[in-house]
Structures are given as C-alpha cells and as structure tokens.
Design an enzyme around this catalytic site. Sequence first.
Site, PDB file in Angstrom:
ATOM      1  N   LYS A  40       0.878  -1.247   0.026  1.00  0.00           N
ATOM      2  CA  LYS A  40      -0.046   0.119  -0.183  1.00  0.00           C
ATOM      3  C   LYS A  40       0.741   1.262   0.058  1.00  0.00           C
ATOM      4  CE  LYS A  40      -0.197  -0.576   5.031  1.00  0.00           C
ATOM      5  NZ  LYS A  40      -0.817  -1.145   6.245  1.00  0.00           N
ATOM      6  N   ARG A 134     -10.310  -0.703  14.510  1.00  0.00           N
ATOM      7  CA  ARG A 134      -9.954  -0.122  13.481  1.00  0.00           C
ATOM      8  C   ARG A 134     -10.940  -0.567  12.211  1.00  0.00           C
ATOM      9  NH1 ARG A 134      -3.884   0.608  11.143  1.00  0.00           N
ATOM     10  NH2 ARG A 134      -4.726  -1.112  10.160  1.00  0.00           N
ATOM     11  N   TYR A 249      15.528  30.870   7.064  1.00  0.00           N
ATOM     12  CA  TYR A 249      14.433  31.564   7.681  1.00  0.00           C
ATOM     13  C   TYR A 249      14.665  31.705   9.304  1.00  0.00           C
ATOM     14  CZ  TYR A 249      11.672  30.858   3.490  1.00  0.00           C
ATOM     15  OH  TYR A 249      11.304  30.959   2.378  1.00  0.00           O
ATOM     16  N   MET A 297      11.387  24.457   2.309  1.00  0.00           N
ATOM     17  CA  MET A 297      10.544  23.710   1.504  1.00  0.00           C
ATOM     18  C   MET A 297      11.411  22.821   0.475  1.00  0.00           C
ATOM     19  SD  MET A 297       7.451  24.792  -1.120  1.00  0.00           S
ATOM     20  CE  MET A 297       6.325  25.357   0.108  1.00  0.00           C
TER      21      MET A 297
HETATM   22  C1  LIG Z   1      -0.135  -1.924   6.769  1.00  0.00           C
HETATM   23  C2  LIG Z   1      -0.639  -3.342   7.320  1.00  0.00           C
HETATM   24  C3  LIG Z   1       0.432  -4.456   7.226  1.00  0.00           C
HETATM   25  C4  LIG Z   1       1.793  -4.076   7.290  1.00  0.00           C
HETATM   26  O1  LIG Z   1       2.155  -3.816   8.406  1.00  0.00           O
HETATM   27  P1  LIG Z   1       3.533  -3.665   8.976  1.00  0.00           P
HETATM   28  O2  LIG Z   1       3.668  -3.188  10.124  1.00  0.00           O
HETATM   29  O3  LIG Z   1       4.150  -2.349   7.868  1.00  0.00           O
HETATM   30  O4  LIG Z   1       4.488  -4.749   8.617  1.00  0.00           O
HETATM   31  C5  LIG Z   1      -0.299  -5.635   7.519  1.00  0.00           C
HETATM   32  N1  LIG Z   1      -1.762  -5.679   7.618  1.00  0.00           N
HETATM   33  C6  LIG Z   1      -2.576  -4.971   7.619  1.00  0.00           C
HETATM   34  C7  LIG Z   1      -3.911  -4.961   7.562  1.00  0.00           C
HETATM   35  C8  LIG Z   1      -1.932  -3.422   7.504  1.00  0.00           C
HETATM   36  O5  LIG Z   1      -2.977  -2.280   7.290  1.00  0.00           O
END
Ligand SMILES: *Cc1c(COP(=O)(O)O)cnc(C)c1O
Length: 347
Positions: A40, A134, A249, A297
């Site tokens: 992701k 969550r 700055y 920046m």
């Molecule tokens: C992001 C995520 C992972 C990976 O977690 P890490 O701590 O980066 O290894 C695994 N499962 C779910 C559901 C996630 O959202």
Amino acid sequence: MTLTEPPRSLRLSIDTDALCANWRLLDGMSGAAGAGAAVKADAYGLGVDHVVPALRQAGAAHFFVAHWSEVRGVLAHARGGEIAVLHGPLASQDVDYARASGVRPVINSLHQAALWLDGGGGPCDLMVDTGINRLGLPMTALNDPLVARLEVVTLLSHLASADEDGGLNILQLERFRAACAAIPARRRSFANSAGIALGPDYAFDLTRPGLSLYGGIPRAELGGIRQVARPQAAIMQLRDIAAGETVGYNATFTATGTMRVGVVSLGYADGFLCSWGRSGALLHNGAPLPLLGKVSMDMVVIDLATAPDLREGDWVDVPYHLPEAAEVSGLSQYELLTILGQRFTRS
Ligand SMILES: *Cc1c(COP(=O)(O)O)cnc(C)c1O
C-alpha cells in the site's frame, strides 16, 4: 520534438537485493506460513514498479494495498487473484471493479458484506477486528447470516501492538483463534512485520509484512533486516560566510567563525521534515555534515567543514537507516518511508 527531462537533483536508490533478502528473512521467520507483502501507499513510498516485480521474483504471491486506486499499479506486475484491497468496498463501483479485475476485496463489516453480495459476490477476504478497533468485522457479528454467505479465501485480523510485549497480543491471538473456529476460510493471516517476530503461534498460513521489507526494524528480533532506501541530494551552491552571519528563515543559526556551507536540493516538500533540523545532519562518506538553520521547502544548508572538497553538483547522503533516522527526526519508521516525495528519481 520530444522534450528530454534533465537529470534530477534528488535520487532514491532502492536496493532490490536487500528488499528480496528482507522478504526471504521474513518468509523464513514465518515458519510454515508464507510471507505476502503489504505494498500500500506505493510500496511505502518506494514505488510499486520497483518493489512488486522484485518481490514476485523472490517468491511473494500475495500483495495487499489499501485503496482501490492502488490496484492498477500493482496489476501491472501481478495477477488480480494475488491482490487484496484492505479498505474493502465503499461503493458499488468498487464491487464491479473487483469482480472485473479478479482482485479480492477485504470485507470489513456487515455493510461491506451486503454490498459485496448484492453486487454478485464471489471469492473475497474477510477482516475480523480482534482488538485494534479500526477496520474489521466485530467479533459479535461472526455468526451473522450475511457472513455465512461469504466465500472467504483469506481470513485476516490485525495486531495493534505487535511491536510491544504485553497482554493485548495474547488477547488478540485468542480472539483470532475463536474467529478461525467460527468462519471457514482457505487460509488465515494475522501477523504484520512485528507480529512475525512474536513467533510461530502468530504466523497461521500467511503473514503480511510491510515495514520490515523496506528496512524497518520494529523489534530487536528483526535485527537482520537490511536498509533498502537510500536517498541522496545534490549540492547546488557553496557559500563562505563570516562570523555573525545567519543562515535560513528566521536566522536561527549564527556562525561563530568563518565557514564554508553547502546549499542542498532537499526540503520538507520532499519529506525531509523540519523536525530533522534540530539535531540532524547529511552525510559524506559516512561523516556527518550538520544541518544549519531551518529546513526550507526545497533546500537545506549544511556545514562543509569536514568535507572541503565537495563541489556544486556533488551528491550527499541522507541518513536513512530507519531506526536511527527515527531517533534523530522524531518521525516513525513508517512516516520516514511514506513521506519521501515525488521529486526523487527512484531507481
Ligand atoms: C499496513 C498493514 C500491514 C503491514 O504492517 P507492517 O507493520 O508495515 O508490517 C499488514 N496488515 C494490515 C491490515 C495493514 O494495514
């Protein structure tokens, strides 16, 4: 006429050998389970075009993204059936897209289960919430008739505090075992990177490392993980400044003597946030070049006292060994990866 872009003054080298070694290490630590990969957020900022082909070659066959918008980039390198979307469907178009692409949604609620089934259903994944509160189906909904109608390929849950020792890991494990007993599925998946280090009880059939693939070390047991991302920035200008002159700055740094400084093409727009400014440094051949004044920046200014040979156009290293970088910057290892900006050439 085609315009050829000039080379950039920021580059991010991605060590795919280290990436693959990290995947193999995590896969080995997963015992009888296999390791998938969380890709992701464009593979935690490193770029799915570099990461997914390398991981696939290493042997990974299960890829997790969060958004539907992230599917296309992964589909360029993997089959639909190898991809799962953690956010699940929010609209009927998501369901249509999943069914057309063969990508599996992760169903997270009764609402999503109904949306999926109403759209025609088919093989899907199912996330059960065992304590992080969550996304995920509440334990109280495990016996809902809608859930019984799902064709669950992977049954998942997610650990809240795998990077810490404590009762919550064990509580979540017990709840996940109860969920596994209640819901038939082809495979079960529980552990993220830190969860893999908790041992074989947590591995089930498929683990889902993200952070540690990319060099993150959330627990000491993962000390064999190698650095993957190495950012570098070019020096754009050299200046000689006199005692009493200030830098940047708000003039927060004042020279106490004559000094040679370098203006570097790296700023908070690139993910090098202001919190680095307090005690941070860039590196040349491993030696620190302290930051002077505030991060802007698009640039930072460094002290070149220990590197008098550096010239305009030379490259300096951004210290990105993640546990150490987190210590210096006050950012998490996750944030350090995912904020690296779009002005880096990734290769
Ligand atoms: C992001 C995520 C992972 C990976 O977690 P890490 O701590 O980066 O290894 C695994 N499962 C779910 C559901 C996630 O959202």
